[in-house]
Scaffold this motif. Structure first.
Motif, PDB file in Angstrom:
ATOM      1  N   TYR A 148      -1.621  34.687   7.107  1.00 47.44           N
ATOM      2  CA  TYR A 148      -1.936  33.455   6.383  1.00 47.44           C
ATOM      3  C   TYR A 148      -3.390  33.580   5.946  1.00 47.44           C
ATOM      4  O   TYR A 148      -4.273  33.799   6.783  1.00 47.44           O
ATOM      5  CB  TYR A 148      -1.756  32.232   7.267  1.00 47.44           C
ATOM      6  N   ILE A 149      -3.633  33.473   4.638  1.00 46.83           N
ATOM      7  CA  ILE A 149      -4.976  33.715   4.103  1.00 46.83           C
ATOM      8  C   ILE A 149      -5.550  32.435   3.505  1.00 46.83           C
ATOM      9  O   ILE A 149      -4.922  31.791   2.665  1.00 46.83           O
ATOM     10  CB  ILE A 149      -4.947  34.812   3.029  1.00 46.83           C
ATOM     11  N   CYS A 150      -6.729  32.077   3.945  1.00 48.89           N
ATOM     12  CA  CYS A 150      -7.415  30.888   3.432  1.00 48.89           C
ATOM     13  C   CYS A 150      -7.901  31.155   2.013  1.00 48.89           C
ATOM     14  O   CYS A 150      -8.651  32.112   1.777  1.00 48.89           O
ATOM     15  CB  CYS A 150      -8.595  30.529   4.331  1.00 48.89           C
ATOM     16  N   LEU A 151      -7.481  30.329   1.066  1.00 44.53           N
ATOM     17  CA  LEU A 151      -7.889  30.499  -0.326  1.00 44.53           C
ATOM     18  C   LEU A 151      -9.334  30.073  -0.544  1.00 44.53           C
ATOM     19  O   LEU A 151      -9.931  30.400  -1.562  1.00 44.53           O
ATOM     20  CB  LEU A 151      -6.979  29.680  -1.241  1.00 44.53           C
ATOM     21  N   LEU A 152      -9.897  29.363   0.406  1.00 48.03           N
ATOM     22  CA  LEU A 152     -11.236  28.817   0.231  1.00 48.03           C
ATOM     23  C   LEU A 152     -12.332  29.772   0.694  1.00 48.03           C
ATOM     24  O   LEU A 152     -13.447  29.730   0.185  1.00 48.03           O
ATOM     25  CB  LEU A 152     -11.355  27.487   0.970  1.00 48.03           C
ATOM     26  N   CYS A 153     -11.994  30.650   1.660  1.00 44.93           N
ATOM     27  CA  CYS A 153     -13.011  31.584   2.155  1.00 44.93           C
ATOM     28  C   CYS A 153     -12.480  32.996   2.376  1.00 44.93           C
ATOM     29  O   CYS A 153     -13.252  33.914   2.631  1.00 44.93           O
ATOM     30  CB  CYS A 153     -13.636  31.063   3.448  1.00 44.93           C
ATOM     31  N   GLY A 154     -11.148  33.164   2.318  1.00 46.14           N
ATOM     32  CA  GLY A 154     -10.573  34.497   2.467  1.00 46.14           C
ATOM     33  C   GLY A 154     -10.257  34.906   3.887  1.00 46.14           C
ATOM     34  O   GLY A 154      -9.729  36.001   4.118  1.00 46.14           O
ATOM     35  N   LYS A 155     -10.540  34.060   4.867  1.00 52.46           N
ATOM     36  CA  LYS A 155     -10.262  34.415   6.258  1.00 52.46           C
ATOM     37  C   LYS A 155      -8.757  34.457   6.477  1.00 52.46           C
ATOM     38  O   LYS A 155      -8.016  33.625   5.965  1.00 52.46           O
ATOM     39  CB  LYS A 155     -10.910  33.416   7.208  1.00 52.46           C
ATOM     40  N   ALA A 156      -8.286  35.452   7.270  1.00 49.26           N
ATOM     41  CA  ALA A 156      -6.850  35.656   7.468  1.00 49.26           C
ATOM     42  C   ALA A 156      -6.472  35.490   8.935  1.00 49.26           C
ATOM     43  O   ALA A 156      -7.245  35.821   9.843  1.00 49.26           O
ATOM     44  CB  ALA A 156      -6.452  37.044   6.979  1.00 49.26           C
ATOM     45  N   PHE A 157      -5.256  34.984   9.148  1.00 52.49           N
ATOM     46  CA  PHE A 157      -4.727  34.780  10.488  1.00 52.49           C
ATOM     47  C   PHE A 157      -3.329  35.384  10.548  1.00 52.49           C
ATOM     48  O   PHE A 157      -2.463  35.055   9.740  1.00 52.49           O
ATOM     49  CB  PHE A 157      -4.688  33.288  10.820  1.00 52.49           C
ATOM     50  N   THR A 158      -3.113  36.264  11.510  1.00 50.91           N
ATOM     51  CA  THR A 158      -1.879  37.046  11.599  1.00 50.91           C
ATOM     52  C   THR A 158      -0.730  36.234  12.189  1.00 50.91           C
ATOM     53  O   THR A 158      -0.869  35.629  13.261  1.00 50.91           O
ATOM     54  CB  THR A 158      -2.106  38.304  12.460  1.00 50.91           C
ATOM     55  N   ASP A 159       0.382  36.236  11.465  1.00 52.88           N
ATOM     56  CA  ASP A 159       1.576  35.551  11.943  1.00 52.88           C
ATOM     57  C   ASP A 159       2.054  36.183  13.245  1.00 52.88           C
ATOM     58  O   ASP A 159       2.084  37.411  13.382  1.00 52.88           O
ATOM     59  CB  ASP A 159       2.679  35.650  10.875  1.00 52.88           C
ATOM     60  N   GLY A 160       2.401  35.351  14.213  1.00 51.31           N
ATOM     61  CA  GLY A 160       2.862  35.860  15.502  1.00 51.31           C
ATOM     62  C   GLY A 160       1.794  35.846  16.576  1.00 51.31           C
ATOM     63  O   GLY A 160       2.108  35.893  17.764  1.00 51.31           O
ATOM     64  N   LEU A 161       0.524  35.769  16.169  1.00 52.05           N
ATOM     65  CA  LEU A 161      -0.557  35.692  17.145  1.00 52.05           C
ATOM     66  C   LEU A 161      -0.846  34.229  17.484  1.00 52.05           C
ATOM     67  O   LEU A 161      -0.574  33.328  16.693  1.00 52.05           O
ATOM     68  CB  LEU A 161      -1.826  36.357  16.596  1.00 52.05           C
ATOM     69  N   ILE A 162      -1.404  34.012  18.650  1.00 52.38           N
ATOM     70  CA  ILE A 162      -1.763  32.675  19.103  1.00 52.38           C
ATOM     71  C   ILE A 162      -3.284  32.544  19.068  1.00 52.38           C
ATOM     72  O   ILE A 162      -4.007  33.429  19.547  1.00 52.38           O
ATOM     73  CB  ILE A 162      -1.248  32.401  20.533  1.00 52.38           C
ATOM     74  N   TYR A 163      -3.762  31.441  18.503  1.00 49.90           N
ATOM     75  CA  TYR A 163      -5.203  31.219  18.361  1.00 49.90           C
ATOM     76  C   TYR A 163      -5.619  30.005  19.191  1.00 49.90           C
ATOM     77  O   TYR A 163      -4.885  29.018  19.287  1.00 49.90           O
ATOM     78  CB  TYR A 163      -5.572  31.009  16.897  1.00 49.90           C
ATOM     79  N   TYR A 176      -2.678  27.502  19.185  1.00 51.40           N
ATOM     80  CA  TYR A 176      -1.990  27.265  17.921  1.00 51.40           C
ATOM     81  C   TYR A 176      -1.350  28.548  17.411  1.00 51.40           C
ATOM     82  O   TYR A 176      -1.925  29.628  17.546  1.00 51.40           O
ATOM     83  CB  TYR A 176      -2.970  26.780  16.841  1.00 51.40           C
ATOM     84  N   GLU A 177      -0.170  28.414  16.825  1.00 54.57           N
ATOM     85  CA  GLU A 177       0.395  29.517  16.064  1.00 54.57           C
ATOM     86  C   GLU A 177      -0.389  29.634  14.766  1.00 54.57           C
ATOM     87  O   GLU A 177      -1.034  28.677  14.317  1.00 54.57           O
ATOM     88  CB  GLU A 177       1.880  29.257  15.770  1.00 54.57           C
ATOM     89  N   ALA A 178      -0.335  30.808  14.119  1.00 56.88           N
ATOM     90  CA  ALA A 178      -1.164  31.090  12.943  1.00 56.88           C
ATOM     91  C   ALA A 178      -0.962  30.062  11.837  1.00 56.88           C
ATOM     92  O   ALA A 178      -1.923  29.628  11.194  1.00 56.88           O
ATOM     93  CB  ALA A 178      -0.872  32.494  12.418  1.00 56.88           C
ATOM     94  N   ARG A 179       0.310  29.667  11.590  1.00 59.68           N
ATOM     95  CA  ARG A 179       0.607  28.713  10.507  1.00 59.68           C
ATOM     96  C   ARG A 179      -0.110  27.381  10.711  1.00 59.68           C
ATOM     97  O   ARG A 179      -0.620  26.786   9.763  1.00 59.68           O
ATOM     98  CB  ARG A 179       2.128  28.499  10.424  1.00 59.68           C
ATOM     99  N   LYS A 180      -0.156  26.929  11.947  1.00 54.70           N
ATOM    100  CA  LYS A 180      -0.845  25.672  12.247  1.00 54.70           C
ATOM    101  C   LYS A 180      -2.346  25.874  12.335  1.00 54.70           C
ATOM    102  O   LYS A 180      -3.134  25.016  11.903  1.00 54.70           O
ATOM    103  CB  LYS A 180      -0.328  25.100  13.571  1.00 54.70           C
TER     104      LYS A 180
END
Length: 254
Positions: free
Chosen positions: A29-44, A51-55
């Protein structure tokens, strides 16, 4: 003015509103505002919550950017077409203030003036929808820009805007690939005529008898230029490549 990435301009209206996209190739999941990415399946983790990546990307946007609304509203006038006064009014509307409260905040003394602003902004929204429809229809109507490529040089169908001599072609490629012709692309000019010459050269990296996945296309283009998404999109736009509607298969157009 904020530097908007190519990914932002490729995003759909819904994706821009939510502030992020999902990249099927990387599973991020890639933030359109800054480009930071979060991998699906990982917990943050954030503030002792998991949180799951989508949330989590929603949490990221809220904490780092306030909201997609405020980020977009803060963009340069050249991008939004809004005056500072209109931006202030929109922000007050977004915060839920009534016409009377907005009038007091702006010291206009008249709610009818604020109602007129609401009406003008709705008219602007209608105009934007119509303009988008017009441009999409125009894009569907314009012939492929590289129509001359697969026809004889003496054909009347050749688009003269992109017809170049061998000498011109060599000069363009020498500037774009200063190290070696099969090396990395150093610069991707804005002029369409030069871009077409570069794309015509880049497409030689693909086998015309083979179908490629999007991931395979990306892997080849990454070796040539960091903004491989732009190259992939323009290979399609200028008719050098084609793909299935779902983007699962790419191939060279003969």
């Amino acid at each position: 003015m904020k530097d908007m990435s190519e990914l932002f301009w490729q995003a759909s209206l819904e994706e821009i509103k939510q502030g992020f996209v999902f990249d099927n190739n990387t599973g991020e999941y890639i933030c359109l505002l800054c480009g930071k990415a979060f991998t699906d399946g990982l917990i943050y983790s954030q503030d002792n919550q998991l949180y799951e990546a989508r949330k989590y990307i929603e949490v990221h946007i809220l904490r780092q950017h306030g909201s997609t609304f405020h980020y977009l509203l803060d963009l340069d006038k050249k991008l939004t077409g809004l005056t500072d006064h209109q931006k202030t009014i929109l922000e007050l509307f977004y915060d839920g203030h009534s016409d009377n409260e907005v009038a007091k905040a702006l010291d206009t003394g008249s709610t009818s003036t604020i109602r007129n602003h609401r009406f003008s902004l709705r008219e602007k929204q209608k105009q934007a929808k119509i303009f988008l429809a017009i441009m999409e229809l125009l894009g569907a109507r314009v012939p492929k820009k590289n129509a001359f490529i697969n026809v004889p040089r003496n054909s009347k169908n050749i688009d003269d805007r992109f017809a170049i001599t061998e000498q011109e072609n060599e000069k363009i490629l020498a500037a774009a690939f200063p190290q070696e012709l099969h090396g990395q692309l150093a610069t991707y000019p804005l002029k369409e005529k030069k871009r077409v010459a570069i794309l015509r050269h880049i497409v030689k990296n693909f086998d015309s008898a083979k179908a490629y996945t999007e991931k395979e296309v990306n892997a080849i283009l990454k070796e040539l230029y960091e903004d491989y998404v732009l190259l992939r999109r323009q290979l399609i736009e200028y008719g050098f490549m084609d793909r299935t509607q779902d983007g699962s298969s790419y191939w060279i157009k003969l």
